[in-house]
Design a protein around this motif. Structure first.
Motif, PDB file in Angstrom:
ATOM      1  N   ASN A 351      -4.229 -12.426   3.348  1.00  0.00           N
ATOM      2  CA  ASN A 351      -3.330 -13.551   3.069  1.00  0.00           C
ATOM      3  C   ASN A 351      -3.932 -14.887   3.503  1.00  0.00           C
ATOM      4  OD1 ASN A 351      -1.138 -11.865   2.058  1.00  0.00           O
ATOM      5  ND2 ASN A 351      -0.902 -11.203   4.187  1.00  0.00           N
ATOM      6  N   SER A 353      -5.735 -18.602   2.948  1.00  0.00           N
ATOM      7  CA  SER A 353      -5.559 -19.701   1.996  1.00  0.00           C
ATOM      8  C   SER A 353      -6.829 -20.519   1.843  1.00  0.00           C
ATOM      9  CB  SER A 353      -4.418 -20.608   2.454  1.00  0.00           C
ATOM     10  OG  SER A 353      -4.698 -21.126   3.751  1.00  0.00           O
ATOM     11  N   VAL A 362      -3.946 -10.263  -0.644  1.00  0.00           N
ATOM     12  CA  VAL A 362      -2.721 -11.051  -0.678  1.00  0.00           C
ATOM     13  C   VAL A 362      -1.567 -10.145  -1.087  1.00  0.00           C
ATOM     14  CG1 VAL A 362      -1.547 -13.035  -1.677  1.00  0.00           C
ATOM     15  CG2 VAL A 362      -4.015 -13.130  -1.268  1.00  0.00           C
ATOM     16  N   ASN A 363      -0.638  -9.935  -0.149  1.00  0.00           N
ATOM     17  CA  ASN A 363       0.517  -9.066  -0.398  1.00  0.00           C
ATOM     18  C   ASN A 363       0.085  -7.696  -0.923  1.00  0.00           C
ATOM     19  OD1 ASN A 363       2.296 -11.174   0.344  1.00  0.00           O
ATOM     20  ND2 ASN A 363       2.202 -12.020  -1.733  1.00  0.00           N
TER      21      ASN A 363
END
Length: 632
Positions: A351, A353, A362-363
C-alpha cells in the motif's frame, strides 16, 4: 506503508523539487531521433574483460519482509517468483538485510551497563521477517546475504538514541562518559552473524553503517570517513579472530558524491585498508557515474537507491520512476562506475504511494512496476561470477553491455534510446560458440515484461535484428563451457537455481572426473568448511559447500572429500567435478576455481542437488587435499 517504515528520505525535499523541475523541462524536449540509412553494428569482444559481476539485489528492511511473511501463501509465491525466479521473474541474487538497532527488534535491547559487561542477547529467529525472506531466497538458489546495520544501539552512541544521528562512543572525536563502545559494537555484529547462522543463513557480507553522513528520524548514526575507517579496523579483526569470514563492507554513504571521501578514509588507515573486503555506497545524492579510485581489485557495490515521487508503473513516461529511466541507470552504473553489484531499495512494499519499491501490493493486488523488468533484463541473465566483456556500438543511441557467465552463456543487453526502430547487426568476436547456435531475445518495453521472442540464427558469429524504439532487449546465447572466464575473487557465485521445495527434481548422474593426481597440502595449510542446505523437498535437496583458506599459503588446486551419514546421493553438481563411492563424495576443482588465496572463501563454491531418505543430516569428515577441515 506501515507507520514504522521510513516513508520519505529525510532531507531530500529540495532535491525532489529540483528533480521535478528538471523533469518538467526534459519532458518538453523531443526524444532523440534516429534516421536509419544502413544497419547499425554492435561488436562484442570476449577478449576484452572488465569487472566481475556479483549480482543484483534489494532490501526487505523496516517491515516489508514481515508483511510478506504474513501474507496469504498465494501472494507470497507470486511475489517471491517475481523477485527470485530466473525463469519468470527478476532472478535477484543478493538480499540486503537490516540488522535492527531499535528496541523492538534488536538483539540487544538493553544496555549491559558498561562496554566490558557481559551483554544479554535476545534472538527471535525472525528479525522483522528477514530470516523468513532469506530462507525463501535460499530455496531459489540465492547464496549472498548482506547484513547491514543502520546504527548501533542507542546506549552505545553519543546521543543515547539509535535514531537522529549520533556517533559511536569511542570513535575519534566521539567520547562518552559511559566509555568506549567500539569493541562491544563489533561483538554485537558478530552475534548477528551467529544468530543468522543458527537459522541456516550465512551472512556473506557484514556492514556497520548506513548513510553515515545523514542524521534522520529513523535508525541512523553519523560517522565521518576517519571514524568509519577506525571501526572497520576493529570489526575486521573481531570477525577473523572468531573464525568467521563474511566480507567486511563499508560504508553505504548516501550518494556517489561522498563515496570517494569514505574510500579515502579507509585508504588512510592501514589496518582498515587491510581488512576491508568490499566498498559500498548509495545513489541518492549523486548517481554512480565514476569509478571509486584507490581500492585496487576490491569490488564496489551500489547498495541502495530509489526515487520517492508519486507511484509510477510506466515503462517510458519521462519520469525517474519509469522502467526506461532505471534501465539507463543500471547501464551507466555498470559501464561508467564499473560496479560489481547494483541494488534497488525495497523489492516489495504494501500500500505504498511512492516509488521506493519494485513491486507494490495494494489491497491484496500485486502490481510490479516496469522498473522490476528493467532489472530482470540484467539480473535474470547476468549471474554472479559473470564477467563484463567488450561491447561497442556504431550507433550512439544504442546503449550496449555484454557479459560472459561462468557456464559459458553470453548475455548481450541493448537499450534503444531513440524514438525510431534501429536495424542492427551484432558481431561476436573472441568467443567460443557452438557451430550451430541461436540468440534468444528477451524484450522489455511498454507491452512486454522480459518476454522471450523467436530465436535468431547465429551464422559465422553474427546475427541481425531490429530493435524497436525505446526498447530494452537481452540476447542470450548458449556457449561452449570452454568459453568460461576465470572469475575474479568474489563473495559467492550462485549455482544453477535449486528446484522449488515442492518440485521433484530430475535426477542426472553426477559427472565422473578424469583421474588426476590428488593435490597435497603445503606447509601452513588450514581450512574451514561451511555446509548449508539451501532447499529441501521430499526425497531431494540442494546444498552448498563453502571452502575458506585459513592457512598461511595459497591453495592452487583442491580436492574435497566428505562422507554422508544417512545414505544421501549426489545427483547433479556445479563448480566442481563430483564423484561418489558409497557414502564418500569427492569434489575436484574446475579450471576457473582452482585458486583460494589466503584468508578468503572460494568464490565459485561447489554445490549440488541430491537425494535423501529418512533423515538428511550434514556430511562429516571434511578433508581438503587430505587435510582435516574445521566446520562452521
Amino acid at each position: 506503508m506501515s507507520s514504522n517504515q521510513p516513508a520519505r528520505r529525510a532531507g531530500r525535499l529540495l532535491v525532489g523539487v529540483l528533480l521535478l523541475t528538471s523533469l518538467a523541462v526534459s519532458a518538453a524536449l523531443p526524444l532523440s531521433t534516429h534516421t536509419a540509412y544502413a544497419a547499425s553494428t554492435i561488436s562484442v569482444n570476449g577478449a576484452t574483460r572488465y569487472q566481475t559481476i556479483d549480482g543484483f539485489g534489494f532490501s526487505g528492511a523496516f517491515g516489508p519482509a514481515q508483511e510478506l511473511e504474513q501474507s496469504p501463501s498465494s501472494t507470497q509465491r507470486q511475489i517471491l517468483d517475481l523477485l527470485f525466479s530466473t525463469s519468470s521473474g527478476a532472478g535477484f541474487s543478493i538480499l540486503r538485510n537490516l540488522l535492527p538497532s531499535d528496541q523492538a527488534h534488536t538483539i540487544e535491547p538493553t544496555s549491559p551497563g558498561s562496554p566490558n559487561a557481559t551483554p544479554t542477547y535476545v534472538w527471535d529467529h525472525d528479525s522483522w521477517g528477514q530470516v523468513w525472506l532469506s530462507k525463501q531466497a535460499q530455496s531459489y538458489g540465492v547464496t549472498q546475504f548482506y547484513g547491514d546495520a543502520w546504527s548501533a544501539p542507542g546506549f552505545m552512541k553519543t546521543n543515547g538514541n539509535e535514531t537522529n544521528g549520533g556517533a559511536l562512543c569511542g570513535s575519534p572525536g566521539a567520547s562518552c562518559s559511559s566509555g568506549d563502545w567500539r569493541q562491544a559494537y563489533a561483538n554485537y555484529l558478530l552475534q548477528y552473524y551467529r544468530d543468522y547462522l543458527s537459522d541456516g543463513i550465512r551472512l556473506t557480507q557484514i556492514g556497520a553503517f548506513n548513510e553515515p553522513n545523514l542524521s534522520t528520524y529513523y535508525s541512523s548514526m553519523v560517522m565521518n570517513p576517519t571514524q568509519t575507517a577506525d571501526f572497520v579496523a576493529i570489526l575486521g579483526p573481531t570477525l577473523r579472530a572468531a573464525g568467521v569470514t563474511p566480507q567486511v563492507v563499508c560504508c553505504d554513504g548516501e550518494g556517489w558524491d561522498s563515496a570517494q571521501s569514505y574510500a579515502n578514509g579507509i585508504l588512510a588507515n592501514p589496518t582498515a585498508n587491510s581488512y576491508l573486503d568490499l566498498f559500498s555506497s548509495h545513489g541518492y545524492t549523486a548517481p554512480p557515474t565514476t569509478p571509486i579510485t584507490g581500492l585496487g581489485s576490491r569490488h564496489v557495490w551500489q547498495t541502495e537507491w530509489a526515487k520517492f515521487d508519486t507511484a509510477d508503473y510506466s515503462w517510458d513516461d519521462g519520469s525517474d520512476g519509469s522502467g526506461f529511466y532505471w534501465a539507463q541507470q543500471i547501464y551507466t552504473g555498470l559501464t561508467a562506475a564499473n560496479l560489481n553489484a547494483f541494488f534497488y531499495w525495497w523489492g516489495v512494499n504494501f500500500n505504498a504511494s511512492d516509488n521506493g519499491y519494485l513491486i507494490n501490493v495494494v489491497n491484496g493486488s500485486v502490481t510490479p512496476a516496469k522498473r522490476l523488468w528493467s532489472f530482470a533484463n540484467y539480473s535474470r541473465f547476468v549471474r554472479p561470477g559473470a564477467t563484463r566483456i567488450g561491447a561497442t556500438s556504431s550507433d550512439t543511441t544504442l546503449e550496449v553491455t555484454a557479459f560472459l557467465n561462468t557456464n559459458g552463456t553470453l548475455a548481450i543487453v541493448v537499450l534503444n534510446t531513440s524514438s525510431n526502430a534501429v536495424p542492427v547487426t551484432l558481431s561476436l568476436q573472441g568467443l567460443s560458440l557452438p557451430a550451430s547456435t541461436s540468440a534468444v531475445p528477451y524484450v522489455t518495453d511498454a507491452t512486454h515484461n522480459t518476454e522471450a521472442q523467436a530465436p535468431l540464427s547465429v551464422q559465422n558469429n553474427s546475427f541481425s535484428t531490429t530493435i524497436a524504439a525505446r526498447q530494452l532487449v537481452t540476447y542470450v546465447i548458449a556457449g561452449n563451457s570452454s568459453a568460461t572466464p576465470t572469475p575474479a575473487p568474489s563473495p559467492t557465485v550462485e549455482p544453477s537455481p535449486a528446484p522449488s521445495p515442492t518440485a521433484t527434481p530430475t535426477a542426472t548422474a553426477a559427472p565422473t572426473p578424469t583421474p588426476t593426481p590428488s593435490p597435497t597440502p603445503g606447509a601452513g595449510a588450514s581450512c574451514t568448511i561451511h555446509y548449508a542446505v539451501n532447499a529441501q523437498w521430499p526425497g531431494g535437496f540442494s546444498a552448498l559447500v563453502q571452502i575458506t583458506n585459513t592457512g598461511t599459503t595459497p591453495i592452487n588446486g583442491w580436492q574435497l572429500q566428505f562422507t554422508f551419514p544417512n545414505g544421501q546421493t549426489v545427483t547433479q553438481g556445479w563448480n566442481g567435478s563430483f564423484s561418489q563411492s558409497g557414502s564418500t563424495v569427492t569434489v575436484t576443482n574446475l579450471s576457473y576455481n582452482a585458486m583460494i588465496p589466503v584468508g578468503t572463501t572460494l568464490g565459485a563454491s561447489p554445490g549440488f542437488n541430491g537425494t535423501w531418505n529418512g533423515s538428511n543430516n550434514p556430511p562429516t569428515g571434511f578433508r581438503l587435499n587430505g587435510l582435516n577441515c574445521a566446520t562452521t
